[in-house]
Design an enzyme around this catalytic site. Structure first.
Site, PDB file in Angstrom:
ATOM      1  N   GLY A   6       0.803  -1.221   0.000  1.00 25.48           N
ATOM      2  CA  GLY A   6       0.000   0.000   0.000  1.00 25.48           C
ATOM      3  C   GLY A   6       0.833   1.267   0.000  1.00 25.48           C
TER       4      GLY A   6
ATOM      5  N   GLY B 278       2.946   2.103  -2.558  1.00 27.35           N
ATOM      6  CA  GLY B 278       3.220   2.561  -3.921  1.00 27.35           C
ATOM      7  C   GLY B 278       4.460   1.971  -4.553  1.00 27.35           C
ATOM      8  N   SER B 279       4.905   0.815  -4.047  1.00 27.76           N
ATOM      9  CA  SER B 279       6.143   0.218  -4.541  1.00 27.76           C
ATOM     10  C   SER B 279       6.189   0.111  -6.064  1.00 27.76           C
ATOM     11  CB  SER B 279       6.305  -1.157  -3.897  1.00 27.76           C
ATOM     12  OG  SER B 279       7.210  -1.905  -4.607  1.00 27.76           O
ATOM     13  N   SER B 280       5.161  -0.439  -6.684  1.00 36.32           N
ATOM     14  CA  SER B 280       5.257  -0.690  -8.125  1.00 36.32           C
ATOM     15  C   SER B 280       5.301   0.624  -8.906  1.00 36.32           C
ATOM     16  CB  SER B 280       4.114  -1.586  -8.606  1.00 36.32           C
ATOM     17  OG  SER B 280       2.880  -0.934  -8.436  1.00 36.32           O
ATOM     18  N   ALA B 281       4.494   1.600  -8.517  1.00 29.97           N
ATOM     19  CA  ALA B 281       4.511   2.871  -9.244  1.00 29.97           C
ATOM     20  C   ALA B 281       5.831   3.609  -9.007  1.00 29.97           C
ATOM     21  CB  ALA B 281       3.332   3.743  -8.826  1.00 29.97           C
ATOM     22  N   ALA B 282       6.383   3.501  -7.797  1.00 30.80           N
ATOM     23  CA  ALA B 282       7.650   4.186  -7.504  1.00 30.80           C
ATOM     24  C   ALA B 282       8.778   3.590  -8.341  1.00 30.80           C
ATOM     25  CB  ALA B 282       7.979   4.085  -6.011  1.00 30.80           C
TER      26      ALA B 282
ATOM     27  N   ASP C 155      -1.656   6.335  -7.730  1.00 34.50           N
ATOM     28  CA  ASP C 155      -0.285   6.042  -7.275  1.00 34.50           C
ATOM     29  C   ASP C 155       0.761   6.684  -8.183  1.00 34.50           C
ATOM     30  OD1 ASP C 155      -1.576   4.476  -5.422  1.00 34.50           O
ATOM     31  OD2 ASP C 155      -0.328   2.700  -5.731  1.00 34.50           O
TER      32      ASP C 155
HETATM   33  O1  PMV Z   1      -2.751  -0.689  -2.793  1.00 34.59           O
HETATM   34  P1  PMV Z   1      -2.339   0.587  -3.429  1.00 34.59           P
HETATM   35  O2  PMV Z   1      -1.369   1.351  -2.662  1.00 34.59           O
HETATM   36  O3  PMV Z   1      -1.931   0.411  -4.853  1.00 34.59           O
HETATM   37  O4  PMV Z   1      -3.627   1.520  -3.458  1.00 34.59           O
HETATM   38  C1  PMV Z   1      -4.762   1.142  -4.146  1.00 34.59           C
HETATM   39  C2  PMV Z   1      -5.755   2.245  -4.132  1.00 34.59           C
HETATM   40  C3  PMV Z   1      -7.119   1.803  -4.642  1.00 34.59           C
HETATM   41  O5  PMV Z   1      -7.951   2.941  -4.569  1.00 34.59           O
HETATM   42  C4  PMV Z   1      -7.693   0.720  -3.785  1.00 34.59           C
HETATM   43  C5  PMV Z   1      -7.037   1.314  -6.082  1.00 34.59           C
HETATM   44  C6  PMV Z   1      -6.755   2.389  -7.103  1.00 34.59           C
HETATM   45  O6  PMV Z   1      -6.377   2.021  -8.217  1.00 34.59           O
HETATM   46  O7  PMV Z   1      -6.955   3.580  -6.825  1.00 34.59           O
END
Ligand code: PMV
Length: 320
Positions: free
Chosen positions: A111, A113-117, A158
């Site tokens: 949660g 943001g590892s993949s986007a970072a 993200d």
């Molecule tokens: O799990 P994360 O950090 O990629 O966050 C997901 C956020 C959601 O709202 C659940 C999904 C999204 O694409 O916005």
């Protein structure tokens, strides 16, 4: 050598509802960084890429530009796709052998943001290697393409908050708005240590929404209302209201079925230690949790979350 870095992120308000068109607020987290280095490799044939990712124990050669599908294996696939998309975007022709090294302090599927970072760091490093500098908008778009490939139907929050590297008010399909933080405030960001498989959690909400559209729609709209109140509080410096808004958002997320017994226990532990508010952050199920409260109490909150079972916890500042 070209270096690209990217921060982690925390969603403060609005996760899940953001997938259904509601606004959300997210902030970059600089305590955790992803770093990519790109240079011409000292050996290897033209058109090949040496990837080194010690965090996941990977090193190996691959084709730099390949017309076929990107490999299915995570997370190298994301690195490779980010590299290829950036080269394509910049119309880079045949390259000598390149070397890409990636280090990330961001726990995977947490949660944060590892993949986007990772994608943003790679896009920036590849662009810099070619002597180009890309706007946050373009960096975000390239990272979004990677997210879409591997993470289902992401809202785009993200990649946006990480590429813009600023607190943002985000609505799916619209240009993000940077939020001016009138008075800085502190947060504790904790990792439950349990994975948060975003794709599955988002799919679970979709299934339940399909079974009860009006009920879920009501919850999504209520979350949107909380997000708008939170934005006003942040912009007017009424940060003492953020705790109560986080608690409200957490109750609504629990109604969507994305909290968990561990998250609930950690939220209770944070409140018992004097937090004014606490909630899951990101997709839920596990993953990250945020808590806020008086600045002097944040380190105590951090300890309380570690005692309650968090694998890691950081104190971070928004708007400093
Ligand atoms: O799990 P994360 O950090 O990629 O966050 C997901 C956020 C959601 O709202 C659940 C999904 C999204 O694409 O916005």
């Amino acid at each position: 050598m070209a270096i690209g870095t990217a921060p982690g992120k925390a969603i403060l308000f609005g996760e899940h509802a953001v997938v259904y068109g509601q606004p959300a607020i997210a902030v970059p987290v600089h305590a955790l960084l992803a770093r990519a280095r790109v240079e011409t490799a000292s050996r290897g044939e033209a058109g090949r890429l040496w990837i080194e990712a010690p965090d996941i124990g990977y090193s190996g050669w691959t084709e730099l530009l390949e017309a076929s599908q990107p490999p299915a294996a995570e997370p190298i696939a994301g690195l490779l796709l980010a590299t290829r998309l950036t080269l394509k975007h910049l119309n880079a022709g045949q390259q000598p052998a390149l070397q890409l090294e990636l280090e990330s302090e961001l726990p995977l599927a947490s949660g944060m943001g590892s993949s986007a970072a990772v994608s943003v760091a790679v896009v920036r490093a590849v662009a810099e290697h070619l002597g180009e500098s890309l706007s946050p908008e373009v960096v975000s778009q390239l990272a979004f393409e990677v997210e879409q490939h591997y993470h289902g139907t992401p809202s785009g929050i993200d990649n946006t908050v990480i590429a813009y590297d600023a607190p943002i008010y985000f609505r799916r399909g619209r240009p993000p708005q940077v939020i001016e933080v009138l008075s800085a405030f502190g947060l504790v960001l904790a990792d439950t240590g349990r994975p948060s498989p975003t794709r599955e959690l988002v799919a679970g909400v979709r299934q339940r929404w399909e079974a009860d559209r009006s009920g879920y729609q009501r919850v999504f709209s209520e979350i949107g209302g909380v997000v708008d109140q939170a934005r006003r509080s942040i912009e007017t410096g009424e940060i003492e209201q953020l705790g109560a808004l986080m608690n409200q958002n957490q109750r609504l997320l629990a109604q969507l079925g994305v909290s968990s017994p561990e998250l609930d226990a950690m939220v209770r532990a944070a409140l018992a230690a004097g937090a004014s508010g606490a909630k899951l952050s990101g997709a839920g199920g596990g993953g990250a949790l945020i808590a806020t409260g008086e600045r002097a109490n944040l380190h105590r909150l951090r300890s309380a979350l570690l005692e309650a079972g968090a694998a890691r916890a950081f104190v971070t500042e928004v708007g400093a």
